[in-house]
Design a protein around this motif. Structure first.
Motif, PDB file in Angstrom:
ATOM      1  N   HIS A  14       0.855  -1.192   0.000  1.00 20.58           N
ATOM      2  CA  HIS A  14       0.000   0.000   0.000  1.00 20.58           C
ATOM      3  C   HIS A  14       0.888   1.239   0.000  1.00 20.58           C
ATOM      4  O   HIS A  14       1.853   1.323   0.766  1.00 20.58           O
ATOM      5  CB  HIS A  14      -0.907   0.013   1.231  1.00 20.58           C
ATOM      6  CG  HIS A  14      -2.034  -0.969   1.161  1.00 20.58           C
ATOM      7  ND1 HIS A  14      -3.363  -0.581   1.104  1.00 20.58           N
ATOM      8  CD2 HIS A  14      -2.032  -2.328   1.117  1.00 20.58           C
ATOM      9  CE1 HIS A  14      -4.131  -1.650   1.032  1.00 20.58           C
ATOM     10  NE2 HIS A  14      -3.343  -2.730   1.043  1.00 20.58           N
ATOM     11  N   TYR A  15       0.541   2.193  -0.844  1.00 24.84           N
ATOM     12  CA  TYR A  15       1.291   3.448  -0.864  1.00 24.84           C
ATOM     13  C   TYR A  15       0.345   4.611  -1.106  1.00 24.84           C
ATOM     14  O   TYR A  15      -0.776   4.438  -1.584  1.00 24.84           O
ATOM     15  CB  TYR A  15       2.402   3.406  -1.928  1.00 24.84           C
ATOM     16  CG  TYR A  15       1.951   3.276  -3.360  1.00 24.84           C
ATOM     17  CD1 TYR A  15       1.808   4.407  -4.180  1.00 24.84           C
ATOM     18  CD2 TYR A  15       1.703   2.028  -3.932  1.00 24.84           C
ATOM     19  CE1 TYR A  15       1.417   4.290  -5.511  1.00 24.84           C
ATOM     20  CE2 TYR A  15       1.311   1.903  -5.263  1.00 24.84           C
ATOM     21  CZ  TYR A  15       1.182   3.047  -6.041  1.00 24.84           C
ATOM     22  OH  TYR A  15       0.783   2.934  -7.359  1.00 24.84           O
ATOM     23  N   TRP A  16       0.809   5.796  -0.740  1.00 22.65           N
ATOM     24  CA  TRP A  16       0.018   7.017  -0.861  1.00 22.65           C
ATOM     25  C   TRP A  16       0.806   7.992  -1.730  1.00 22.65           C
ATOM     26  O   TRP A  16       2.023   8.150  -1.555  1.00 22.65           O
ATOM     27  CB  TRP A  16      -0.244   7.625   0.514  1.00 22.65           C
ATOM     28  CG  TRP A  16      -1.176   6.810   1.345  1.00 22.65           C
ATOM     29  CD1 TRP A  16      -2.497   7.035   1.581  1.00 22.65           C
ATOM     30  CD2 TRP A  16      -0.867   5.588   2.052  1.00 22.65           C
ATOM     31  NE1 TRP A  16      -3.032   6.053   2.381  1.00 22.65           N
ATOM     32  CE2 TRP A  16      -2.056   5.150   2.690  1.00 22.65           C
ATOM     33  CE3 TRP A  16       0.301   4.826   2.214  1.00 22.65           C
ATOM     34  CZ2 TRP A  16      -2.103   3.998   3.470  1.00 22.65           C
ATOM     35  CZ3 TRP A  16       0.250   3.674   2.977  1.00 22.65           C
ATOM     36  CH2 TRP A  16      -0.946   3.264   3.604  1.00 22.65           C
ATOM     37  N   ILE A  17       0.109   8.661  -2.632  1.00 19.44           N
ATOM     38  CA  ILE A  17       0.813   9.450  -3.632  1.00 19.44           C
ATOM     39  C   ILE A  17      -0.007  10.674  -4.033  1.00 19.44           C
ATOM     40  O   ILE A  17      -1.239  10.634  -4.045  1.00 19.44           O
ATOM     41  CB  ILE A  17       1.130   8.561  -4.866  1.00 19.44           C
ATOM     42  CG1 ILE A  17       2.123   9.229  -5.804  1.00 19.44           C
ATOM     43  CG2 ILE A  17      -0.128   8.137  -5.584  1.00 19.44           C
ATOM     44  CD1 ILE A  17       2.712   8.265  -6.828  1.00 19.44           C
ATOM     45  N   LYS A  64      -0.612  -1.601   6.683  1.00 21.72           N
ATOM     46  CA  LYS A  64      -1.608  -2.027   5.692  1.00 21.72           C
ATOM     47  C   LYS A  64      -1.019  -2.934   4.611  1.00 21.72           C
ATOM     48  O   LYS A  64      -1.770  -3.587   3.889  1.00 21.72           O
ATOM     49  CB  LYS A  64      -2.265  -0.799   5.051  1.00 21.72           C
ATOM     50  CG  LYS A  64      -3.107   0.024   6.028  1.00 21.72           C
ATOM     51  CD  LYS A  64      -3.938   1.085   5.326  1.00 21.72           C
ATOM     52  CE  LYS A  64      -5.155   0.465   4.648  1.00 21.72           C
ATOM     53  NZ  LYS A  64      -6.087   1.510   4.123  1.00 21.72           N
ATOM     54  N   SER A  65       0.306  -2.972   4.491  1.00 19.02           N
ATOM     55  CA  SER A  65       0.953  -3.854   3.508  1.00 19.02           C
ATOM     56  C   SER A  65       1.073  -5.260   4.108  1.00 19.02           C
ATOM     57  O   SER A  65       2.179  -5.807   4.271  1.00 19.02           O
ATOM     58  CB  SER A  65       2.316  -3.301   3.101  1.00 19.02           C
ATOM     59  OG  SER A  65       2.186  -2.064   2.442  1.00 19.02           O
ATOM     60  N   TRP A  66      -0.045  -5.823   4.434  1.00 17.41           N
ATOM     61  CA  TRP A  66      -0.154  -7.123   5.106  1.00 17.41           C
ATOM     62  C   TRP A  66      -1.454  -7.781   4.675  1.00 17.41           C
ATOM     63  O   TRP A  66      -2.435  -7.065   4.463  1.00 17.41           O
ATOM     64  CB  TRP A  66      -0.123  -6.894   6.622  1.00 17.41           C
ATOM     65  CG  TRP A  66      -0.260  -8.148   7.433  1.00 17.41           C
ATOM     66  CD1 TRP A  66      -1.398  -8.634   8.032  1.00 17.41           C
ATOM     67  CD2 TRP A  66       0.762  -9.085   7.742  1.00 17.41           C
ATOM     68  NE1 TRP A  66      -1.148  -9.809   8.685  1.00 17.41           N
ATOM     69  CE2 TRP A  66       0.190 -10.115   8.517  1.00 17.41           C
ATOM     70  CE3 TRP A  66       2.127  -9.176   7.432  1.00 17.41           C
ATOM     71  CZ2 TRP A  66       0.906 -11.192   8.979  1.00 17.41           C
ATOM     72  CZ3 TRP A  66       2.847 -10.253   7.895  1.00 17.41           C
ATOM     73  CH2 TRP A  66       2.232 -11.245   8.660  1.00 17.41           C
ATOM     74  N   PRO A  67      -1.504  -9.089   4.477  1.00 19.10           N
ATOM     75  CA  PRO A  67      -0.440 -10.073   4.722  1.00 19.10           C
ATOM     76  C   PRO A  67       0.672 -10.018   3.669  1.00 19.10           C
ATOM     77  O   PRO A  67       0.437  -9.572   2.537  1.00 19.10           O
ATOM     78  CB  PRO A  67      -1.185 -11.409   4.659  1.00 19.10           C
ATOM     79  CG  PRO A  67      -2.367 -11.144   3.793  1.00 19.10           C
ATOM     80  CD  PRO A  67      -2.769  -9.724   4.055  1.00 19.10           C
ATOM     81  N   PHE A  68       1.838 -10.500   4.058  1.00 18.53           N
ATOM     82  CA  PHE A  68       2.999 -10.465   3.178  1.00 18.53           C
ATOM     83  C   PHE A  68       3.952 -11.580   3.579  1.00 18.53           C
ATOM     84  O   PHE A  68       4.196 -11.805   4.764  1.00 18.53           O
ATOM     85  CB  PHE A  68       3.711  -9.106   3.306  1.00 18.53           C
ATOM     86  CG  PHE A  68       4.322  -8.612   2.042  1.00 18.53           C
ATOM     87  CD1 PHE A  68       3.633  -7.731   1.221  1.00 18.53           C
ATOM     88  CD2 PHE A  68       5.584  -9.038   1.650  1.00 18.53           C
ATOM     89  CE1 PHE A  68       4.192  -7.267   0.032  1.00 18.53           C
ATOM     90  CE2 PHE A  68       6.151  -8.588   0.476  1.00 18.53           C
ATOM     91  CZ  PHE A  68       5.453  -7.692  -0.346  1.00 18.53           C
ATOM     92  N   GLU A  69       4.464 -12.297   2.597  1.00 18.30           N
ATOM     93  CA  GLU A  69       5.425 -13.370   2.869  1.00 18.30           C
ATOM     94  C   GLU A  69       6.807 -12.761   3.104  1.00 18.30           C
ATOM     95  O   GLU A  69       7.249 -11.909   2.341  1.00 18.30           O
ATOM     96  CB  GLU A  69       5.487 -14.351   1.694  1.00 18.30           C
ATOM     97  CG  GLU A  69       4.225 -15.165   1.499  1.00 18.30           C
ATOM     98  CD  GLU A  69       4.381 -16.186   0.384  1.00 18.30           C
ATOM     99  OE1 GLU A  69       5.476 -16.776   0.273  1.00 18.30           O
ATOM    100  OE2 GLU A  69       3.425 -16.369  -0.378  1.00 18.30           O
TER     101      GLU A  69
END
Length: 271
Positions: A14-17, A64-69
């Protein structure tokens, strides 16, 4: 700021721009440190949004960059970042990395030396192998159990009071850490994996040269590891200008946002 999602094979980032400014102007790429999230740069986004194009992310596995391996390297993070910047047609990136974010910036500079237009390290350290001892590398690889079995209340206190000196900075880090309240295992995994891939990146013994205008920033009261020692050596060996932020801790951009914002602006003006 517009929230977007970039999908990788390991998970979604997730990113904001906000690209509302001239695309020929610099885009400020804010990269938070280990276990922190995009809110770490709220004071910078608030100041620079509407003046420059701005970007900030929740690093893989964070918030917010979840779930992630947890099967990626520091170079993978830099490559994913470049994928996102290419997707958004960002041509003049200036990376502003706090702590682990500064390491990601150096990995990016190694992989894409002609793309980076500016680099600012905030309470980070050099990625070259020569700056760290063998014991330090060994310890970096053994941190996950420390974070997993450390009493959560004590860890919460250390993780807030230990990285910031200001009331704002401490409350912000407390709020960020509370995302993992009740899931210390995930917090430990994020920290342990981050330190491990950092050590592995150092062990590659790559040059990690910064071939663009750069600025080092470090809080005078930064007691995270040996950050002050590393920054003194980094400045001495490379000649990159360094600014010591009075009464600021490891998150100096939250303890002294006006001063840090001024330094960022000065570097952009040089570019």
């Amino acid at each position: 700021m517009n929230e977007k999602i970039y999908k990788t094979q390991s998970g979604c980032i997730h990113y904001w721009i906000n690209l509302g400014q001239d695309p020929e102007k610099a885009t400020l790429i804010f990269l938070p440190g280990l276990t922190a999230d995009h809110r770490l740069f709220d004071k910078q986004i608030e100041f620079f949004e509407g003046i420059y194009n701005v970007f900030v992310w929740d690093a893989p596995g964070h918030a917010k960059s979840w779930p992630f391996e947890f099967n990626f390297s520091l170079s993978d993070k830099a490559k994913w970042l470049d994928d996102i910047l290419s997707l958004e047609n960002i041509r003049y990136p200036v990376i502003i990395g706090q702590s682990m974010g500064g390491y990601v910036g150096q990995a990016y500079a190694e992989l894409f030396p002609n793309k980076l237009k500016g680099f600012i390290s905030i309470d980070s350290a050099p990625l070259q192998r020569k700056y760290v001892t063998g014991i330090e590398l060994w310890l970096l690889k053994k941190m996950e159990p420390v974070y997993r079995f450390y009493p959560w209340k004590s860890l919460l206190k250390t993780g807030t009071n230990g990285v910031a000196t200001s009331e704002y900075g401490r409350k912000l880090m407390h709020d960020i850490m509370m995302i993992y309240d009740g899931d210390q295992k995930r917090y430990a995994k994020i920290a342990g994996h981050g330190f491990r891939i950092l050590a592995e990146a150092m062990e590659t013994n790559l040059p990690y040269r910064i071939n663009c205008p750069a600025q080092l920033i470090c809080g005078e009261k930064d007691h995270a590891g040996s950050c002050i020692r590393y920054n003194n050596a980094w400045h001495k060996n490379t000649g990159i200008p360094i600014a010591w932020i009075k009464n600021a801790g490891h998150n100096s951009n939250t303890d002294a946002p006006e001063e840090v914002n001024s330094l960022i602006e000065k570097l952009i003006n040089k570019i």
